[in-house]
Design a protein around this motif. Structure first.
Motif, PDB file in Angstrom:
ATOM      1  N   ALA A  39      24.923  -2.035  15.136  1.00 33.26           N
ATOM      2  CA  ALA A  39      25.273  -3.347  14.998  1.00 33.26           C
ATOM      3  C   ALA A  39      26.882  -3.789  15.178  1.00 33.26           C
ATOM      4  O   ALA A  39      27.087  -4.623  15.713  1.00 33.26           O
ATOM      5  CB  ALA A  39      24.917  -3.408  13.378  1.00 33.26           C
ATOM      6  N   ASP A  40      27.592  -2.638  14.887  1.00 35.34           N
ATOM      7  CA  ASP A  40      28.923  -2.969  15.107  1.00 35.34           C
ATOM      8  C   ASP A  40      29.529  -3.012  16.792  1.00 35.34           C
ATOM      9  O   ASP A  40      30.123  -3.987  17.047  1.00 35.34           O
ATOM     10  CB  ASP A  40      30.030  -1.713  14.508  1.00 35.34           C
ATOM     11  CG  ASP A  40      30.068  -1.870  12.900  1.00 35.34           C
ATOM     12  OD1 ASP A  40      29.937  -2.956  12.249  1.00 35.34           O
ATOM     13  OD2 ASP A  40      30.269  -0.703  12.505  1.00 35.34           O
ATOM     14  N   ASP A  41      28.769  -2.006  17.355  1.00 38.29           N
ATOM     15  CA  ASP A  41      28.746  -2.252  18.652  1.00 38.29           C
ATOM     16  C   ASP A  41      28.359  -3.525  19.581  1.00 38.29           C
ATOM     17  O   ASP A  41      28.844  -4.175  20.413  1.00 38.29           O
ATOM     18  CB  ASP A  41      28.274  -0.963  19.465  1.00 38.29           C
ATOM     19  CG  ASP A  41      29.080   0.227  19.314  1.00 38.29           C
ATOM     20  OD1 ASP A  41      30.172   0.106  19.095  1.00 38.29           O
ATOM     21  OD2 ASP A  41      28.433   1.301  19.016  1.00 38.29           O
ATOM     22  N   LEU A  42      27.304  -4.256  18.845  1.00 38.33           N
ATOM     23  CA  LEU A  42      26.762  -5.295  19.398  1.00 38.33           C
ATOM     24  C   LEU A  42      27.783  -6.409  18.978  1.00 38.33           C
ATOM     25  O   LEU A  42      28.025  -7.399  19.707  1.00 38.33           O
ATOM     26  CB  LEU A  42      25.458  -5.673  18.905  1.00 38.33           C
ATOM     27  CG  LEU A  42      24.312  -4.490  19.288  1.00 38.33           C
ATOM     28  CD1 LEU A  42      23.053  -4.870  18.602  1.00 38.33           C
ATOM     29  CD2 LEU A  42      23.875  -4.822  20.932  1.00 38.33           C
ATOM     30  N   ARG A  43      28.261  -6.201  17.794  1.00 37.47           N
ATOM     31  CA  ARG A  43      29.305  -7.473  17.369  1.00 37.47           C
ATOM     32  C   ARG A  43      30.545  -7.290  18.165  1.00 37.47           C
ATOM     33  O   ARG A  43      31.076  -8.907  18.630  1.00 37.47           O
ATOM     34  CB  ARG A  43      29.566  -7.102  16.095  1.00 37.47           C
ATOM     35  CG  ARG A  43      28.340  -8.013  14.920  1.00 37.47           C
ATOM     36  CD  ARG A  43      29.021  -7.898  13.555  1.00 37.47           C
ATOM     37  NE  ARG A  43      29.355  -6.687  13.131  1.00 37.47           N
ATOM     38  CZ  ARG A  43      28.513  -5.986  12.414  1.00 37.47           C
ATOM     39  NH1 ARG A  43      27.229  -6.347  12.076  1.00 37.47           N
ATOM     40  NH2 ARG A  43      28.765  -4.890  11.954  1.00 37.47           N
ATOM     41  N   SER A  44      30.689  -6.270  18.534  1.00 37.23           N
ATOM     42  CA  SER A  44      32.056  -6.150  19.408  1.00 37.23           C
ATOM     43  C   SER A  44      32.051  -6.539  20.979  1.00 37.23           C
ATOM     44  O   SER A  44      32.668  -6.497  21.688  1.00 37.23           O
ATOM     45  CB  SER A  44      32.902  -4.746  19.259  1.00 37.23           C
ATOM     46  OG  SER A  44      31.956  -3.805  19.946  1.00 37.23           O
ATOM     47  N   GLY A  45      30.738  -6.207  21.286  1.00 36.06           N
ATOM     48  CA  GLY A  45      30.349  -6.392  22.685  1.00 36.06           C
ATOM     49  C   GLY A  45      30.515  -5.194  23.480  1.00 36.06           C
ATOM     50  O   GLY A  45      30.180  -5.263  24.974  1.00 36.06           O
ATOM     51  N   ARG A  46      30.536  -4.106  23.016  1.00 33.49           N
ATOM     52  CA  ARG A  46      30.766  -2.689  23.354  1.00 33.49           C
ATOM     53  C   ARG A  46      29.246  -2.402  23.995  1.00 33.49           C
ATOM     54  O   ARG A  46      29.159  -1.518  24.890  1.00 33.49           O
ATOM     55  CB  ARG A  46      31.013  -1.824  22.418  1.00 33.49           C
ATOM     56  CG  ARG A  46      31.315  -0.244  23.249  1.00 33.49           C
ATOM     57  CD  ARG A  46      32.224   0.457  22.001  1.00 33.49           C
ATOM     58  NE  ARG A  46      32.380   2.011  22.700  1.00 33.49           N
ATOM     59  CZ  ARG A  46      31.682   3.021  22.274  1.00 33.49           C
ATOM     60  NH1 ARG A  46      30.886   2.952  21.215  1.00 33.49           N
ATOM     61  NH2 ARG A  46      31.781   4.126  22.847  1.00 33.49           N
ATOM     62  N   LEU A  47      28.463  -2.834  23.449  1.00 31.61           N
ATOM     63  CA  LEU A  47      27.050  -2.948  23.855  1.00 31.61           C
ATOM     64  C   LEU A  47      26.236  -4.129  23.708  1.00 31.61           C
ATOM     65  O   LEU A  47      26.686  -5.028  22.991  1.00 31.61           O
ATOM     66  CB  LEU A  47      25.877  -1.959  22.933  1.00 31.61           C
ATOM     67  CG  LEU A  47      26.572  -0.399  23.014  1.00 31.61           C
ATOM     68  CD1 LEU A  47      25.841   0.571  22.031  1.00 31.61           C
ATOM     69  CD2 LEU A  47      26.070   0.116  24.194  1.00 31.61           C
ATOM     70  N   VAL A  48      25.258  -4.371  24.605  1.00 28.73           N
ATOM     71  CA  VAL A  48      24.583  -5.798  24.706  1.00 28.73           C
ATOM     72  C   VAL A  48      23.084  -5.517  24.572  1.00 28.73           C
ATOM     73  O   VAL A  48      22.249  -4.612  25.303  1.00 28.73           O
ATOM     74  CB  VAL A  48      24.926  -6.248  26.211  1.00 28.73           C
ATOM     75  CG1 VAL A  48      23.992  -7.628  26.240  1.00 28.73           C
ATOM     76  CG2 VAL A  48      26.443  -6.324  26.356  1.00 28.73           C
ATOM     77  N   GLU A  49      22.178  -6.323  23.741  1.00 31.22           N
ATOM     78  CA  GLU A  49      20.930  -6.319  23.478  1.00 31.22           C
ATOM     79  C   GLU A  49      20.340  -7.057  24.773  1.00 31.22           C
ATOM     80  O   GLU A  49      20.720  -7.903  25.442  1.00 31.22           O
ATOM     81  CB  GLU A  49      20.684  -6.916  22.288  1.00 31.22           C
ATOM     82  CG  GLU A  49      19.017  -6.872  22.189  1.00 31.22           C
ATOM     83  CD  GLU A  49      18.507  -7.574  20.864  1.00 31.22           C
ATOM     84  OE1 GLU A  49      17.464  -7.519  20.530  1.00 31.22           O
ATOM     85  OE2 GLU A  49      19.397  -8.061  20.126  1.00 31.22           O
ATOM     86  N   VAL A  50      19.296  -6.307  25.322  1.00 33.19           N
ATOM     87  CA  VAL A  50      18.462  -7.002  26.454  1.00 33.19           C
ATOM     88  C   VAL A  50      17.169  -7.105  25.899  1.00 33.19           C
ATOM     89  O   VAL A  50      16.605  -6.586  25.099  1.00 33.19           O
ATOM     90  CB  VAL A  50      18.752  -6.241  27.692  1.00 33.19           C
ATOM     91  CG1 VAL A  50      20.040  -5.955  28.106  1.00 33.19           C
ATOM     92  CG2 VAL A  50      18.033  -4.758  27.506  1.00 33.19           C
TER      93      VAL A  50
END
Length: 299
Positions: A247-258
């Motif tokens: 969740a934190d990585d998605l909020r920061s943009g370090r990871l992206v949901e596809v």
């Protein structure tokens, strides 16, 4: 030392296949454990254990006596708890999936300790397959589908899963809009090997209420949950993980949901315990507490 204590010692030796490990679990000297088993064999007039330099196994008589002891001791624990001691007490050894433990259980464990102060809780964590009986655990918490018929499982919750990748990986390969794009654009996956046989787990997507499994060329194969997520952040390919973990990585943009329109199937979380035993009061209250904890937790 009474005969019930000798029986408890015998059961632990059979399950741990070791006098030393059994004595360590019960916090008694190894010599005391050896004397206890010898006294039990002398009283019964039969040999219960076959001893070698590497392991300890029950004889034919020992195997039959073990199953009787398990039931008798469970009944005794229930009787003691019901009439003489309403507070469960004693040693409780549990094995928890590491990320679940660190995120949800450990922050709340003081609540369990306050509620049941007489339980001596021992926690081990990891992702590997665990033999509850031979490794001396009373129960185990795991995520994923249940495959072992030797254990009973109580489902605690379902974890929402997401398909993710790093921004640099998507910049190189492309952002898939449909499931067909996964092959057309040349996507790779990080392969997660699960279970005792290291079985590869494909990606799965829910399409119109049905699950579609897709296996992409693996860039790398791993066996650990933390390593699996780290590989996505390192740009090695697509992975599917519970949303709470990233969740934190998605909020920061370090990871992206596809492919959010085609989410993975939710991942079940279950607590498991051996099917050939009656639950002790210690295990029962811990399982009930886990059920309560996950019921009030938002994922």
């Amino acid at each position: 030392m009474d005969r019930f204590e000798d029986m408890r010692n015998f059961v632990r030796v059979v399950e741990r296949q070791s006098f030393t490990k059994a004595a360590g679990d019960l916090l008694i000297p190894r010599a005391t454990m050896t004397n206890s088993i010898q006294r039990l064999e002398d009283r019964l007039g039969t040999r219960l254990l076959e001893r070698t330099t590497r392991t300890v196994k029950p004889t034919h008589d020992g195997e039959a006596y073990y199953h009787r002891c398990v039931q008798i001791l469970a009944d005794l624990d229930d009787a003691d708890t019901s009439f003489t001691n309403p507070d469960p007490r004693g040693l409780l050894r549990v094995n928890l999936q590491g990320t679940l433990a660190r995120t949800f259980i450990i922050p709340a464990i003081s609540e369990f300790k306050e509620r049941y102060p007489c339980i001596n809780l021992v926690i081990a964590d990891g992702d590997r397959f665990v033999d509850l009986v031979h490794e001396g655990f009373d129960c185990v918490l795991r995520s994923g589908d249940l495959a072992s018929s030797s254990m009973i499982g109580r489902r605690l919750t379902l974890l929402r899963e997401v398909t993710i990748a790093s921004p640099d990986y998507l910049a190189r390969v492309g952002i898939p809009e449909t499931l067909d794009d996964l092959e057309a654009q040349g996507h790779q996956m990080v392969c997660f090997l699960s279970g005792a046989d290291d079985k590869p787990i494909p990606l799965d997507f829910v399409v119109a209420g049905k699950v579609r499994e897709i296996s992409l060329p693996p860039s790398i194969s791993v066996t650990g949950a933390d390593t699996y997520a780290a590989c996505a952040a390192a740009g090695l390919g697509l992975v599917q993980v519970p949303r709470y973990r990233v969740a934190d990585d998605l909020r920061s943009g370090r990871l992206v949901e596809v492919l959010p329109e085609y989410p993975p199937e939710p991942m079940p979380v279950s607590v498991l315990y051996p099917q050939n035993r009656q639950l002790s009061a210690r295990v029962r209250v811990f399982v009930d507490w886990l059920t309560e904890l996950f019921a009030r937790t938002e994922f």
